[in-house]
Design a protein around this motif. Structure first.
Motif, PDB file in Angstrom:
ATOM      1  N   PHE A  31     -50.785  -0.105  26.354  1.00  0.00           N
ATOM      2  CA  PHE A  31     -51.494   0.555  27.431  1.00  0.00           C
ATOM      3  C   PHE A  31     -52.608  -0.362  27.909  1.00  0.00           C
ATOM      4  CE2 PHE A  31     -51.998   3.916  30.066  1.00  0.00           C
ATOM      5  CZ  PHE A  31     -53.160   4.630  29.978  1.00  0.00           C
ATOM      6  N   ALA A  32     -52.625  -0.631  29.189  1.00  0.00           N
ATOM      7  CA  ALA A  32     -53.531  -1.656  29.700  1.00  0.00           C
ATOM      8  C   ALA A  32     -54.909  -1.082  29.974  1.00  0.00           C
ATOM      9  CB  ALA A  32     -52.934  -2.274  30.963  1.00  0.00           C
ATOM     10  N   HIS A  33     -55.799  -1.157  29.009  1.00  0.00           N
ATOM     11  CA  HIS A  33     -57.185  -0.778  29.236  1.00  0.00           C
ATOM     12  C   HIS A  33     -57.851  -1.857  30.086  1.00  0.00           C
ATOM     13  CE1 HIS A  33     -56.042   2.078  26.390  1.00  0.00           C
ATOM     14  NE2 HIS A  33     -56.755   1.732  25.339  1.00  0.00           N
ATOM     15  N   ILE A  34     -59.056  -1.556  30.550  1.00  0.00           N
ATOM     16  CA  ILE A  34     -59.768  -2.557  31.356  1.00  0.00           C
ATOM     17  C   ILE A  34     -60.131  -3.749  30.473  1.00  0.00           C
ATOM     18  CG2 ILE A  34     -61.911  -3.045  32.595  1.00  0.00           C
ATOM     19  CD1 ILE A  34     -61.866  -0.217  33.636  1.00  0.00           C
ATOM     20  N   SER A  35     -59.659  -4.907  30.883  1.00  0.00           N
ATOM     21  CA  SER A  35     -59.915  -6.126  30.119  1.00  0.00           C
ATOM     22  C   SER A  35     -60.182  -7.281  31.076  1.00  0.00           C
ATOM     23  CB  SER A  35     -58.703  -6.457  29.240  1.00  0.00           C
ATOM     24  OG  SER A  35     -58.838  -7.761  28.699  1.00  0.00           O
ATOM     25  N   TYR A  36     -61.121  -8.136  30.688  1.00  0.00           N
ATOM     26  CA  TYR A  36     -61.412  -9.342  31.476  1.00  0.00           C
ATOM     27  C   TYR A  36     -60.828 -10.588  30.806  1.00  0.00           C
ATOM     28  CZ  TYR A  36     -65.103  -6.219  33.288  1.00  0.00           C
ATOM     29  OH  TYR A  36     -65.810  -5.172  33.833  1.00  0.00           O
ATOM     30  N   SER A  37     -60.018 -10.402  29.827  1.00  0.00           N
ATOM     31  CA  SER A  37     -59.500 -11.535  29.061  1.00  0.00           C
ATOM     32  C   SER A  37     -58.754 -12.525  29.960  1.00  0.00           C
ATOM     33  CB  SER A  37     -58.550 -11.015  27.969  1.00  0.00           C
ATOM     34  OG  SER A  37     -58.034 -12.086  27.222  1.00  0.00           O
ATOM     35  N   ALA A  78     -58.892  -6.548  36.532  1.00  0.00           N
ATOM     36  CA  ALA A  78     -60.348  -6.762  36.515  1.00  0.00           C
ATOM     37  C   ALA A  78     -60.693  -8.230  36.258  1.00  0.00           C
ATOM     38  CB  ALA A  78     -60.986  -5.886  35.451  1.00  0.00           C
ATOM     39  N   PHE A  79     -61.639  -8.735  37.043  1.00  0.00           N
ATOM     40  CA  PHE A  79     -62.210 -10.063  36.877  1.00  0.00           C
ATOM     41  C   PHE A  79     -63.721  -9.892  36.745  1.00  0.00           C
ATOM     42  CE2 PHE A  79     -58.499 -12.612  38.289  1.00  0.00           C
ATOM     43  CZ  PHE A  79     -57.715 -11.598  38.823  1.00  0.00           C
ATOM     44  N   ARG A  80     -64.401 -10.918  36.253  1.00  0.00           N
ATOM     45  CA  ARG A  80     -65.851 -10.822  36.135  1.00  0.00           C
ATOM     46  C   ARG A  80     -66.515 -12.158  36.468  1.00  0.00           C
ATOM     47  NH1 ARG A  80     -67.820 -11.106  29.885  1.00  0.00           N
ATOM     48  NH2 ARG A  80     -69.744 -11.539  31.025  1.00  0.00           N
ATOM     49  N   PHE A  81     -67.778 -12.055  36.898  1.00  0.00           N
ATOM     50  CA  PHE A  81     -68.600 -13.248  37.044  1.00  0.00           C
ATOM     51  C   PHE A  81     -70.056 -12.865  36.822  1.00  0.00           C
ATOM     52  CE2 PHE A  81     -70.542 -12.418  41.192  1.00  0.00           C
ATOM     53  CZ  PHE A  81     -69.633 -11.567  41.805  1.00  0.00           C
ATOM     54  N   THR A 127     -66.121  -5.638  26.694  1.00  0.00           N
ATOM     55  CA  THR A 127     -65.475  -6.951  26.587  1.00  0.00           C
ATOM     56  C   THR A 127     -64.801  -7.157  25.238  1.00  0.00           C
ATOM     57  OG1 THR A 127     -67.594  -7.888  25.890  1.00  0.00           O
ATOM     58  CG2 THR A 127     -67.064  -8.010  28.245  1.00  0.00           C
ATOM     59  N   SER A 128     -64.853  -6.142  24.384  1.00  0.00           N
ATOM     60  CA  SER A 128     -64.132  -6.212  23.114  1.00  0.00           C
ATOM     61  C   SER A 128     -63.658  -4.808  22.760  1.00  0.00           C
ATOM     62  CB  SER A 128     -65.030  -6.778  22.009  1.00  0.00           C
ATOM     63  OG  SER A 128     -66.162  -5.956  21.812  1.00  0.00           O
TER      64      SER A 128
END
Ligand SMILES: [Ca+2]
Ligand SMILES: [Ca+2]
Length: 308
Positions: A31-37, A78-81, A127-128
């Motif tokens: 199940f794809a939780h929100i991840s920035y990996s 999701a992406f992050r900066f 993030t973890s």
């Protein structure tokens, strides 16, 4: 704290009962939780960067999250900066034709038809592990607290089909055990403040939500500049901008939680010089040009040196 409220818990007991079975089904690691990996642009300073070979589930996720009942974050990537000072950034999303196959993430969606869109928020999800998702107890509790249960539909009766609001603020939580709520661990709610959006095409593809404006050219490419963002962490949620596809695209492919066709994505984040800096640069160039021109004119006006 939301979860320590006894009366709320009682209301939830009934409201979440039906969702519990659903959550059990989707408790799989697939199940794809929100991840920035693999999707962290890092601190944006003097140069931009591009992240390729990403996928997004469905061609409608972003458009679906612009309407009144919001949308499911699983239909986004999701992406992050990070910004360490006030900074303007240009963000670009474009479709990428990836190799098709049968493995999760390589389903045979038509990669040439994705119309990308994205929303940018100040804020960062977890993030973890445990990562956040729409159906966690905290996520549903927040929706119930914010919108009540009178809608009778959506998560916990809140009237929202997912946690993600593509055009405004929203919150989402993680959970160690999904349902029932974890009694210990690092469960927490994360909140996002809306910073801007950009959508490929027009209302013809992303729907009639009032005020929405696209780039006018549904070509699989969209870009925008967000000016003078404050220092902090930012999240970019990229999804499909084809609103009508939610009625026709079916959950046919792949592992649970990722059954919609998957589309390839490339995303770029780049710093943009402040207008004042650009103006100063132009003024400086003009000044150099004027001085050079003046000196040349002065040299031309000098008497020719006699030849020996
Ligand atoms: Ca919706
Ligand atoms: Ca476009």
């Amino acid at each position: 704290m939301i979860r320590s409220t006894g009366s709320l818990f009682c209301r939830q007991t009934a409201a979440l009962a039906a969702a519990a079975a659903f959550a059990t089904v989707f408790a799989s690691p697939a199940f794809a939780h929100i991840s920035y990996s693999g999707r962290n642009f890092g601190t944006i300073t003097t140069s931009g960067s591009t992240i390729t070979n990403q996928t997004v589930s469905s061609s409608f996720g972003w458009a679906d999250a612009t309407d009144g009942d919001w949308g499911d974050s699983h239909r986004f990537r999701a992406f992050r900066f990070t910004l360490t000072g006030t900074q303007s950034v240009a963000i670009t999303a474009q479709r990428q034709n990836l190799v098709t196959g049968t493995a999760p993430g390589q389903q045979t969606g038509n990669h040439d038809t994705l119309l990308p869109a994205f929303s940018v928020f100040s804020g960062l999800s977890h993030t973890s592990s445990p990562l956040a998702h729409d159906h966690s107890s905290l996520s549903v509790e927040w929706l119930i607290t914010t919108f009540g249960t009178s809608a009778g539909t959506g998560l916990g009766g809140s009237g929202k089909e997912g946690s993600l609001n593509a055009l405004g603020a929203w919150s989402i939580g993680n959970s160690l055990t999904d349902y029932p709520a974890a009694s210990s661990g690092s469960d927490s709610l994360r909140s996002f403040s809306f910073a801007g959006y950009a959508a490929d095409g027009s209302s013809t593809n992303f729907g009639a939500t009032p005020g929405l404006v696209g780039d006018g050219n549904a070509d699989g490419f969209v870009t925008t500049t967000l000016w003078n963002l404050a220092p902090g962490d930012y999240s970019i949620f990229v999804g499909g901008a084809n609103y009508a596809a939610q009625l026709t695209e079916t959950e046919t492919f792949g592992a649970e939680g990722n059954r919609f066709p998957t589309y390839g994505l490339t995303v770029t984040v780049a710093p943009v010089p402040e207008p004042s800096a650009v103006v100063l640069g132009v003024i400086g160039s003009a000044g150099i040009y004027w001085i050079t021109r003046r000196r040349l004119r002065h040299v031309r006006n000098q008497p020719q040196a006699r030849k020996a």
